[in-house]
Design an enzyme around this catalytic site. Sequence first.
Site, PDB file in Angstrom:
ATOM      1  N   PRO A 216       0.867  -0.646  -0.055  1.00 19.43           N
ATOM      2  CA  PRO A 216      -0.383  -0.107   0.316  1.00 19.43           C
ATOM      3  C   PRO A 216       0.817   1.229   0.084  1.00 19.43           C
ATOM      4  O   PRO A 216       1.217   1.553   1.332  1.00 19.43           O
ATOM      5  CB  PRO A 216      -0.788  -0.351   1.362  1.00 19.43           C
ATOM      6  CG  PRO A 216       0.129  -0.962   1.932  1.00 19.43           C
ATOM      7  CD  PRO A 216       0.765  -1.753   1.496  1.00 19.43           C
ATOM      8  N   ASP A 392       5.502   2.927   2.405  1.00 15.38           N
ATOM      9  CA  ASP A 392       5.370   1.492   2.457  1.00 15.38           C
ATOM     10  C   ASP A 392       3.660   1.604   3.914  1.00 15.38           C
ATOM     11  O   ASP A 392       4.466   1.817   4.690  1.00 15.38           O
ATOM     12  CB  ASP A 392       5.251   0.325   2.995  1.00 15.38           C
ATOM     13  CG  ASP A 392       4.656  -1.410   3.291  1.00 15.38           C
ATOM     14  OD1 ASP A 392       3.535  -1.096   3.276  1.00 15.38           O
ATOM     15  OD2 ASP A 392       5.039  -2.199   2.360  1.00 15.38           O
ATOM     16  N   HIS A 393       2.505   1.824   3.647  1.00 13.21           N
ATOM     17  CA  HIS A 393       1.648   2.655   4.806  1.00 13.21           C
ATOM     18  C   HIS A 393       1.689   1.024   5.531  1.00 13.21           C
ATOM     19  O   HIS A 393       1.109   1.947   7.047  1.00 13.21           O
ATOM     20  CB  HIS A 393       0.673   2.602   4.677  1.00 13.21           C
ATOM     21  CG  HIS A 393      -0.084   4.359   5.347  1.00 13.21           C
ATOM     22  ND1 HIS A 393      -0.235   4.355   6.240  1.00 13.21           N
ATOM     23  CD2 HIS A 393      -1.428   4.759   4.152  1.00 13.21           C
ATOM     24  CE1 HIS A 393      -0.466   5.567   7.000  1.00 13.21           C
ATOM     25  NE2 HIS A 393      -1.345   5.248   5.931  1.00 13.21           N
ATOM     26  N   ARG A 394       1.627   0.449   5.564  1.00 13.27           N
ATOM     27  CA  ARG A 394       1.694  -0.614   6.781  1.00 13.27           C
ATOM     28  C   ARG A 394       2.524  -0.940   7.628  1.00 13.27           C
ATOM     29  O   ARG A 394       2.286  -1.504   9.009  1.00 13.27           O
ATOM     30  CB  ARG A 394       1.771  -2.227   6.182  1.00 13.27           C
ATOM     31  CG  ARG A 394       0.896  -2.811   4.785  1.00 13.27           C
ATOM     32  CD  ARG A 394       1.130  -4.136   4.616  1.00 13.27           C
ATOM     33  NE  ARG A 394       2.812  -3.784   4.028  1.00 13.27           N
ATOM     34  CZ  ARG A 394       3.142  -5.073   3.290  1.00 13.27           C
ATOM     35  NH1 ARG A 394       2.504  -6.234   2.954  1.00 13.27           N
ATOM     36  NH2 ARG A 394       3.705  -4.544   2.000  1.00 13.27           N
ATOM     37  N   ILE A 396       4.992   2.675   8.738  1.00 16.31           N
ATOM     38  CA  ILE A 396       5.313   4.160   8.420  1.00 16.31           C
ATOM     39  C   ILE A 396       3.442   4.504   7.988  1.00 16.31           C
ATOM     40  O   ILE A 396       3.203   4.637   7.097  1.00 16.31           O
ATOM     41  CB  ILE A 396       6.211   4.354   6.850  1.00 16.31           C
ATOM     42  CG1 ILE A 396       7.669   4.194   7.425  1.00 16.31           C
ATOM     43  CG2 ILE A 396       5.792   6.112   7.368  1.00 16.31           C
ATOM     44  CD1 ILE A 396       8.135   4.067   6.004  1.00 16.31           C
TER      45      ILE A 396
END
Length: 420
Positions: A216, A392-394, A396
């Site tokens: 993501p 990577d929104h998982r 950060i």
Amino acid sequence: MAEIKQVLVPDIGDYKGVSVIEVMVKVGDTINEEDTLLTLETDKAAMDVPSPFAGVVKELHVEIGDKVSQGSLILVLESSDSPAAQPAAAPAAIATPVPAVQAAQPAAAPAPTLSVSSGGQAHASPAIRRFARELGVDIALVKGSGEKGRVTKDDVQLFIKTALAQPRGAAGGNGLQVLDMPVFDFAKFGAIETKPLSRIQKISGANLHRNWVTIPHVTQFDEADITDMEAFRKQLGAEYAKQNIKITPLAFMLKAVVAALQKFPKFNASLDAGGENLVLKQYFHIGVAVDTPDGLMVPVLRDVDKKGIVQLATELGEISARARDKKITASDIQGDCFTISSLGGIGGTAFTPIINAPEVAILGVSRSSMKPVYQDGVFVPRLMLPLSVSYDHRVIDGAAAARFTVYLAQVLSDIRRLAL
Ligand code: CAO
């Protein structure tokens, strides 16, 4: 005792001359009572005609495309039923199918004698819909190869085979189900030339695709005021030009990125294989995207934290030349913690780089330009460098990404901070 029986088209309401769009049996087939024999299609619905008897098909009297009406002969069957139960000479009794309405659509016949489908998004007969449903296949995802794109039994089987053949973790395994890309005949619209993709393009393309669909991504944008940095770079550049060392803004960015990674260690990390733990790295190996005639390569500069700007500029020149001369080895492209993709030498104001997994962030750099910046009540001309950090929104959060990017811009704006 076996008996020869005729199977006729049953009561289909007021319809006459209805098209046969599918025939599910052939001569010699052994069928059970209720097995679908054929599918008829009116302008409103598709209908299955089930068999009233069990037996062996001796003669088949219809084929796809035929037009039939109530009482038309479908086939002749050697029935294993007792003659008393199903007299062959009574066509009305012979063709008495059992209802099985599949869709919330009024049945075409006045009596509920046929299974009916509205068609929905996919074009498929009720029998094929039932077949797909029994196998857990969403018929809307199956590409039809039949007439007018109709989904056939073979299409459903092919869909399952293709899904099973996909490696675990591939698009299907991740629950990502997308339509097949349609096949285009470009030559129909004008002259074309077909060229094979290079080996590097194929490899990097597959990796980019995987990273794009499985991570993501969010991209954070900012600008760094590099007016002072650029003045220093030009001064250095003049000094080192005699030694054939080209000092570009990228050497400064390598150092600034390491300063930001040291302050925000989550950006210098990877998710472990199970996705349960974050592996924080205590080394600083930075990948640099290099545009080569054969495609994109990402050689790695090692221990950037331990090297000065001149050494980094020298290594950058060497490794990008080796990439373009196809002299990169496997070890040159391994062990990277973070990647910089600089399009500053070419132009553009911003872009959204794709994360180079297993890294969790990447910096995209675009071309700097002079801009009026409002300072102490007046506009002053400053050289502004556009930064695009995809993360990577998982791993950060948005706030952390904004802090990282702001800090990176601060370091580039005042490179004395690199000494801190
Ligand atoms: N703003 C303004 N000018 C810039 C700049 C920036 N951000 N970055 C570089 N420049 C200037 C350089 O100073 C140099 O100027 P001079 O020729 O006047 O000295 C010129 O642009 C060309 O620089 P360069 O591209 O040769 O060198 P570099 O260190 O900036 O970059 C490399 C090296 C290997 C990263 C680059 O050549 C390259 O391949 N970039 C493409 C990367 C890529 O394809 N990324 C996309 C990946 S995602 O699809």
